[in-house]
Enzyme design. Structure first.
Site, mmCIF file in Angstrom:
data_model
loop_
_atom_site.group_PDB
_atom_site.id
_atom_site.type_symbol
_atom_site.label_atom_id
_atom_site.label_comp_id
_atom_site.label_asym_id
_atom_site.label_seq_id
_atom_site.Cartn_x
_atom_site.Cartn_y
_atom_site.Cartn_z
ATOM 1 C CG HIS A 107 17.017 -1.345 16.406
ATOM 2 N ND1 HIS A 107 17.179 -1.347 17.827
ATOM 3 C CD2 HIS A 107 17.878 -0.470 15.952
ATOM 4 C CE1 HIS A 107 18.131 -0.699 18.252
ATOM 5 N NE2 HIS A 107 18.510 0.020 17.143
ATOM 6 C CG ASP A 167 9.122 -7.862 17.430
ATOM 7 O OD1 ASP A 167 9.882 -6.785 16.968
ATOM 8 O OD2 ASP A 167 8.206 -7.665 18.210
HETATM 9 C C1 GDG Z 1 11.949 -2.334 17.852
HETATM 10 C C2 GDG Z 1 11.884 -3.508 17.244
HETATM 11 C C3 GDG Z 1 13.326 -4.424 18.815
HETATM 12 C C4 GDG Z 1 5.437 -0.510 25.257
HETATM 13 N N1 GDG Z 1 4.449 -0.362 25.874
HETATM 14 C C5 GDG Z 1 4.569 0.457 26.666
HETATM 15 C C6 GDG Z 1 6.021 0.510 27.066
HETATM 16 N N2 GDG Z 1 6.365 -0.123 25.886
HETATM 17 C C7 GDG Z 1 8.109 -0.862 25.771
HETATM 18 C C8 GDG Z 1 8.245 -2.048 26.159
HETATM 19 C C9 GDG Z 1 9.494 -2.091 25.475
HETATM 20 C C10 GDG Z 1 9.209 -1.291 23.996
HETATM 21 O O1 GDG Z 1 8.406 -0.319 24.388
HETATM 22 C C11 GDG Z 1 9.081 -1.918 22.917
HETATM 23 O O2 GDG Z 1 10.248 -2.634 22.405
HETATM 24 P P1 GDG Z 1 9.998 -3.928 21.455
HETATM 25 O O3 GDG Z 1 11.255 -4.509 21.054
HETATM 26 O O4 GDG Z 1 9.023 -5.130 21.928
HETATM 27 O O5 GDG Z 1 9.434 -3.351 20.100
HETATM 28 P P2 GDG Z 1 9.568 -2.229 19.031
HETATM 29 O O6 GDG Z 1 9.173 -0.898 19.674
HETATM 30 O O7 GDG Z 1 8.764 -2.403 17.862
HETATM 31 O O8 GDG Z 1 11.014 -1.972 18.887
HETATM 32 C C12 GDG Z 1 11.933 -4.604 17.998
HETATM 33 C C13 GDG Z 1 13.680 -3.273 19.310
HETATM 34 O O9 GDG Z 1 13.473 -2.306 18.377
HETATM 35 C C14 GDG Z 1 15.133 -2.994 19.793
HETATM 36 O O10 GDG Z 1 15.856 -3.305 19.054
HETATM 37 O O11 GDG Z 1 13.376 -5.477 19.779
HETATM 38 O O12 GDG Z 1 12.071 -5.934 17.497
HETATM 39 O O13 GDG Z 1 10.677 -3.714 16.442
HETATM 40 O O14 GDG Z 1 10.628 -1.924 26.227
HETATM 41 O O15 GDG Z 1 7.993 -2.321 27.318
HETATM 42 N N3 GDG Z 1 6.622 0.930 28.025
HETATM 43 C C15 GDG Z 1 5.888 1.785 28.623
HETATM 44 N N4 GDG Z 1 4.628 2.031 28.677
HETATM 45 C C16 GDG Z 1 3.850 1.450 27.599
HETATM 46 O O16 GDG Z 1 2.543 1.333 27.494
HETATM 47 N N5 GDG Z 1 6.374 2.711 29.671
#
Ligand code: GDG
Length: 455
Positions: free
Chosen positions: A165, A362
């Site tokens: 990821h 990322d």
């Molecule tokens: C890894 C990789 C890759 C965040 N704060 C809250 C909340 N979130 C949710 C977001 C989003 C998720 O968490 C975060 O996803 P990301 O993709 O931005 O980042 P990582 O957690 O680092 O994920 C990344 C991912 O895996 C998938 O392959 O894209 O590059 O590092 O959905 O909305 N959700 C809620 N409250 C929050 O305060 N409900």
């Protein structure tokens, strides 16, 4: 995608991931993976295997199982020492920074590495007896590089897939990590090796070739992850009418909203982003008292030292910006380290004139895709996005910035805040279409097709 699912004929899917979502918690704090996988596997028999999130005196030998329709969750508690070595140590303090190009932050300890391998071997030993011959095994992320080779050692002959990821850096960087050659060789045990972007795929192929695994290099491909865009749009449409969004909107008293949503992690570029917002207020004075920036940054990995010092640094930035710029009736930067519910987040994103997403690196970044999906098609906001997010090539309508340059962030913010509606529409429409076409379900199905040997 045919749209038909044959139900019982489909091979059972085994998802192996460090964390297994709690079946009772449907997602206030769900991470990227849980969000992407849920409905995509709804029509198959599936087993989700991994760590329970709990520690015990010693790592359990057999998992606890919970059934929920076609989906079974099987989880292991980790022993305290294994948790420290495997999870907090090698996974979070060694591999995470290295894979995000931050070698200077990576700590290496031989004991942590041994603990990491030991937990992968324990996962394989506990999973192997649960496997049926036709199962498809799909391992997720950097916690599980050695799982495939450990399963082979247990005699498993099933098709094994691996998806990373996070980014995979150039070989010259990755190979500085002690024992990195073993980790790369481990990946050769998988039949399908997936990464987020073409750049990651090229880096990983070069690493496999350098470690004498040229055949495995041909099994590497990019499968960019997506979100359930229609679902997120619907959530945002409902939330915008709800009480919480209404209260928040009122509190803005007509000011334009900039929103950032990130786990509190040093890869997300938050200090540079705060500095960039400070530069906006210092250099583009017309925005003073006309803009509010909300940063939601739920604390993660609070027990790793780098995360504690990041939190302190951000507290200082918030104090500095608000101290210098605030008016009695205006707080320029609102910052919260509590998680908010997913519907609330969707509503806030729809309200925002600008989505500000500037990770230093990322794998993909789902927040950028969520921001696009949340927008009002009649009056969408603008997205300011790091060129180092895996999502950047898929979101050509975004204003791309180098996240290390606060001035560039300030300039992009000014451009976004003053962008005419026609331009916002023209930039947003193709991104929204692309987001619907390459969603979470399509991502899952294409990886599973490859795992079945048909892709
Ligand atoms: C890894 C990789 C890759 C965040 N704060 C809250 C909340 N979130 C949710 C977001 C989003 C998720 O968490 C975060 O996803 P990301 O993709 O931005 O980042 P990582 O957690 O680092 O994920 C990344 C991912 O895996 C998938 O392959 O894209 O590059 O590092 O959905 O909305 N959700 C809620 N409250 C929050 O305060 N409900």
């Amino acid at each position: 995608m045919t749209g038909q699912h044959k139900g019982p004929d489909l091979n059972r899917l085994i998802i192996v991931a460090n964390r297994v979502p709690n079946p009772r918690e449907r997602g206030a704090t769900a991470g990227g993976l849980a969000v992407a996988l849920r409905e995509a596997i709804a029509h198959r028999q599936a087993l989700w295997f991994g760590w329970s999130g709990q520690t015990a005196e010693a790592t359990a030998a057999a998992p606890a199982e919970t059934r929920q329709g076609r989906l079974t969750y099987a989880t292991l508690d980790l022993g305290e020492e294994d948790y420290r070595r495997y999870y907090r140590g090698f996974a979070n303090a060694t591999l995470w920074p290295t894979l995000h190009y931050r070698l200077g932050l990576a700590q290496f300890s031989r004991e942590d590495y041994i603990g990491y391998r030991k937990v992968n071997a324990a996962f394989a030993a506990a999973l192997a007896p649960l496997l049926r011959p036709s199962d498809l095994v799909w391992a997720h992320d950097f916690h599980l590089f050695p799982l495939g080779s450990e399963l082979r050692r247990q005699g498993c002959r099933q098709r094994l897939g691996f998806f990373l990821h996070v980014p995979f850096p150039p070989y010259g960087l990755f190979s500085a990590l002690p024992r990195s050659g073993e980790l790369i060789t481990d990946l050769a045990a998988y039949d399908v090796i997936g990464v987020q972007t073409e750049d990651d795929a090229a880096n990983l192929r070069a690493a496999l070739i350098a470690e004498n695994q040229p055949e495995a290099a041909t099994r590497v491909a990019a499968y960019p992850i997506g979100i359930n865009a229609e679902g997120f749009t619907a959530l945002a449409e409902r939330a915008i009418l709800g009480q919480e969004t209404a209260r928040f909107r009122q509190s803005l008293v007509g000011r334009a909203l900039v929103i950032g949503v990130d786990r509190l992690d040093y890869t997300k570029g938050l200090p540079q982003r705060f500095c960039g917002y400070g530069q906006l207020l210092a250099r583009f004075r017309q925005h003073l008292s006309r803009v509010t920036y909300l940063q939601v940054a739920p604390v993660s990995r609070g027990d790793v030292a780098e995360y504690r010092s990041l939190r302190k640094e951000l507290d200082e930035w918030v104090g500095r910006i608000n101290g210098q710029q605030a008016e009695p009736d205006w707080v320029p930067l609102r910052y919260m380290t509590r998680a908010v519910s997913r519907p609330t987040l969707a509503g806030f994103m729809r309200l925002a004139r600008v989505g500000l997403v500037t990770p230093l690196r990322d794998g993909m970044n789902l927040v950028a895709k969520e921001y696009v999906a949340a927008q009002d098609p009649e009056d969408p906001g603008a997205l300011v996005l790091s060129r180092f997010a895996g999502a950047a090539p898929q979101l050509p309508g975004a204003l791309l910035v180098n996240p290390l340059d606060p001035d560039e962030i300030a300039e992009a913010l000014d451009q976004a805040l003053t962008m005419p509606r026609e331009e916002r529409l023209a930039r947003w429409r193709p991104m929204a279409e692309e987001g619907r076409a390459s969603g979470a379900r399509a991502w899952c199905l294409s990886f599973i097709a490859a795992l079945e040997g048909g892709g």
